[in-house]
Design a protein around this motif. Structure first.
Motif, mmCIF file in Angstrom:
data_model
loop_
_atom_site.group_PDB
_atom_site.id
_atom_site.type_symbol
_atom_site.label_atom_id
_atom_site.label_comp_id
_atom_site.label_asym_id
_atom_site.label_seq_id
_atom_site.Cartn_x
_atom_site.Cartn_y
_atom_site.Cartn_z
ATOM 1 N N PHE A 154 71.792 -37.868 -38.209
ATOM 2 C CA PHE A 154 72.963 -38.717 -37.999
ATOM 3 C C PHE A 154 72.755 -39.779 -36.915
ATOM 4 O O PHE A 154 73.723 -40.461 -36.537
ATOM 5 C CB PHE A 154 74.171 -37.857 -37.633
ATOM 6 C CG PHE A 154 74.661 -37.009 -38.764
ATOM 7 C CD1 PHE A 154 75.019 -37.574 -39.978
ATOM 8 C CD2 PHE A 154 74.761 -35.623 -38.622
ATOM 9 C CE1 PHE A 154 75.466 -36.787 -41.029
ATOM 10 C CE2 PHE A 154 75.211 -34.836 -39.657
ATOM 11 C CZ PHE A 154 75.564 -35.417 -40.871
ATOM 12 N N ALA A 155 71.547 -39.903 -36.406
ATOM 13 C CA ALA A 155 71.278 -40.985 -35.445
ATOM 14 C C ALA A 155 71.489 -42.340 -36.108
ATOM 15 O O ALA A 155 71.519 -42.461 -37.341
ATOM 16 C CB ALA A 155 69.857 -40.848 -34.903
ATOM 17 N N GLN A 156 71.624 -43.374 -35.289
ATOM 18 C CA GLN A 156 71.931 -44.700 -35.829
ATOM 19 C C GLN A 156 70.870 -45.166 -36.821
ATOM 20 O O GLN A 156 71.170 -45.829 -37.812
ATOM 21 C CB GLN A 156 72.069 -45.704 -34.680
ATOM 22 C CG GLN A 156 72.716 -47.018 -35.086
ATOM 23 C CD GLN A 156 74.136 -46.848 -35.609
ATOM 24 O OE1 GLN A 156 74.881 -45.997 -35.128
ATOM 25 N NE2 GLN A 156 74.513 -47.639 -36.609
ATOM 26 N N SER A 157 69.621 -44.835 -36.555
ATOM 27 C CA SER A 157 68.540 -45.183 -37.484
ATOM 28 C C SER A 157 67.990 -43.949 -38.190
ATOM 29 O O SER A 157 66.823 -43.937 -38.589
ATOM 30 C CB SER A 157 67.406 -45.893 -36.721
ATOM 31 O OG SER A 157 66.913 -45.056 -35.679
ATOM 32 N N VAL A 172 76.764 -46.004 -40.748
ATOM 33 C CA VAL A 172 77.959 -45.429 -40.121
ATOM 34 C C VAL A 172 77.616 -45.000 -38.699
ATOM 35 O O VAL A 172 76.534 -44.467 -38.452
ATOM 36 C CB VAL A 172 78.466 -44.212 -40.923
ATOM 37 C CG1 VAL A 172 79.665 -43.565 -40.245
ATOM 38 C CG2 VAL A 172 78.822 -44.640 -42.344
ATOM 39 N N SER A 173 78.539 -45.224 -37.790
ATOM 40 C CA SER A 173 78.347 -44.793 -36.391
ATOM 41 C C SER A 173 78.710 -43.306 -36.303
ATOM 42 O O SER A 173 79.786 -42.929 -35.824
ATOM 43 C CB SER A 173 79.210 -45.631 -35.457
ATOM 44 O OG SER A 173 78.881 -47.002 -35.561
ATOM 45 N N TRP A 174 77.776 -42.474 -36.760
ATOM 46 C CA TRP A 174 78.067 -41.054 -36.863
ATOM 47 C C TRP A 174 78.371 -40.416 -35.512
ATOM 48 O O TRP A 174 79.254 -39.558 -35.410
ATOM 49 C CB TRP A 174 76.886 -40.335 -37.498
ATOM 50 C CG TRP A 174 76.617 -40.700 -38.920
ATOM 51 C CD1 TRP A 174 75.634 -41.524 -39.387
ATOM 52 C CD2 TRP A 174 77.330 -40.257 -40.082
ATOM 53 N NE1 TRP A 174 75.686 -41.627 -40.753
ATOM 54 C CE2 TRP A 174 76.724 -40.855 -41.209
ATOM 55 C CE3 TRP A 174 78.426 -39.415 -40.285
ATOM 56 C CZ2 TRP A 174 77.169 -40.635 -42.502
ATOM 57 C CZ3 TRP A 174 78.865 -39.185 -41.572
ATOM 58 C CH2 TRP A 174 78.255 -39.790 -42.670
ATOM 59 N N LEU A 175 77.647 -40.810 -34.477
ATOM 60 C CA LEU A 175 77.745 -40.123 -33.193
ATOM 61 C C LEU A 175 78.427 -40.954 -32.119
ATOM 62 O O LEU A 175 78.398 -40.576 -30.937
ATOM 63 C CB LEU A 175 76.344 -39.718 -32.712
ATOM 64 C CG LEU A 175 75.538 -38.842 -33.685
ATOM 65 C CD1 LEU A 175 74.176 -38.514 -33.098
ATOM 66 C CD2 LEU A 175 76.297 -37.570 -34.038
ATOM 67 N N THR A 176 79.041 -42.061 -32.502
ATOM 68 C CA THR A 176 79.703 -42.916 -31.497
ATOM 69 C C THR A 176 81.144 -43.238 -31.846
ATOM 70 O O THR A 176 81.914 -43.624 -30.962
ATOM 71 C CB THR A 176 78.926 -44.235 -31.323
ATOM 72 O OG1 THR A 176 78.770 -44.876 -32.597
ATOM 73 C CG2 THR A 176 77.553 -43.975 -30.713
#
Length: 339
Positions: A154-157, A172-176
């Motif tokens: 789920f990191a940005q990349s 998707v900004s999964w962690l932000t």
């Protein structure tokens, strides 16, 4: 004289029998204890361990919820003040909201997918045993290790955004972001528990009489109609069990949030905006980071009250009314008669 002597010997014999009877009755309890002592000794380690590591911590936490204690110094009795502070704590209410949102986003689709998977496994498919093992593996896998893996996904990349971009969808900004954080945690919960609940549903499916499936097939019912008109009514007790256990597990979410968003700064625990802050994560933070054990104990007992409340609500919703139950019984009788 002989007659007198004979009559004199009768009470002597009677008193001896009476004394022997008293001794036998006195020895009877000791004999029973000797017979039952070995089994009790055999099972006693479980009860000793339960009393030390189960019952005592529960009662001590209740006592501790009325104390102000940092874990080292003297305890100070504060009564219901911990609960009063807790009800005025905005972070606590925010953690409750986050927990319920994650619970709803994960439990509803997870139970539906588990029911569908169980229905498919119950059909005559090849390699069904291999599928059952594969579905259960996530439940016995270390969640800490898998959360680290999901953190990379789920990191940005990471892999999730790479797959979305491959089909023309922006990352998707999964962690932000708030929705991304809750979605990521929900996906991990679904991944972990869907196979376990599928096996529970499968066990319930195998207990349904095959005549009901045959009657539905004769009536021309589709797979969807069979699932919702035959399987679901018959699986009501199993569904109730799955819903209640999923509620208990869903309201105690901790590992996913703690590993994904671990931070030494209390203000950032739970990720950006504390959108991943759950009740148990906040309890852990106040107890073991801030050393407010009385406050954490009070939070734990409020969590217990919430779990009990929602278990009762789910029981009422899933079990249904008596009229629905009678209607389901009537329909099953019609199905057995081949109508």
């Amino acid at each position: 004289m002989a007659t007198v002597a004979g009559t004199a010997q009768v009470p002597a014999a009677g008193s001896g029998d009476e004394a022997g009877g008293r001794r036998a009755r006195a020895d009877a309890p000791r004999g029973r204890w000797r017979r039952h002592l070995p089994p009790y000794l055999a099972i006693s380690p479980y009860y000793v361990l339960f009393a030390v590591f189960g019952a005592f911590p529960v009662f001590f936490s209740l006592y501790l919820s009325f104390q102000d204690w940092d874990g080292i110094g003297d305890m100070r009795f504060v009564g219901l003040q911990q609960y009063s502070w807790l009800l005025q704590d905005s972070v606590f209410w925010h953690s409750i909201l986050n927990t319920f949102e994650i619970w709803f986003m994960s439990t509803v689709p997870m139970l539906f997918l588990a029911l569908v998977l169980a229905f498919l496994l119950h059909s005559q498919v090849r390699y069904a045993a291999a599928y059952r093992v594969a579905y259960f593996i996530p439940n016995v896998t270390s969640m800490v290790a898998m959360t680290i893996v999901f953190g990379s996904v789920f990191a940005q990349s990471g892999l999730a955004n790479s797959m979305l971009k491959a089909i023309g969808i922006d990352g998707v900004s999964w962690l932000t972001s708030a929705l991304g954080i809750k979605s990521a945690i929900s996906i991990m919960i679904i991944w972990r528990w869907v196979g376990y609940n599928a096996l529970i549903f499968l066990a319930g499916l195998q207990a349904i009489p095959s005549e009901l499936f045959e009657a539905a097939r004769v009536d021309g019912a589709s797979s969807r109609q069979t699932l919702f008109r035959v399987v679901v009514p018959q699986l009501r007790p199993v569904i109730l069990f799955a819903v209640i256990t999923s509620t208990i597990n869903g309201l105690q979410i901790f590992t996913e949030s703690q590993v994904l968003f671990y931070s030494d700064d209390p203000g950032t625990t739970g990720g950006p905006g504390q959108e991943g802050m759950t009740i148990v994560l906040y309890l852990w933070q106040k107890s073991f980071n801030d050393h407010q054990f009385g406050y954490g104990a009070a939070m734990g007992w409020l969590l217990f009250a919430l779990i009990a409340l929602f278990a009762i609500i789910n029981w009422r919703l899933v079990s249904g009314s008596d009229r629905d139950g009678r209607r389901g019984i009537a329909w099953r009788k019609e199905a057995r008669n081949g109508r």
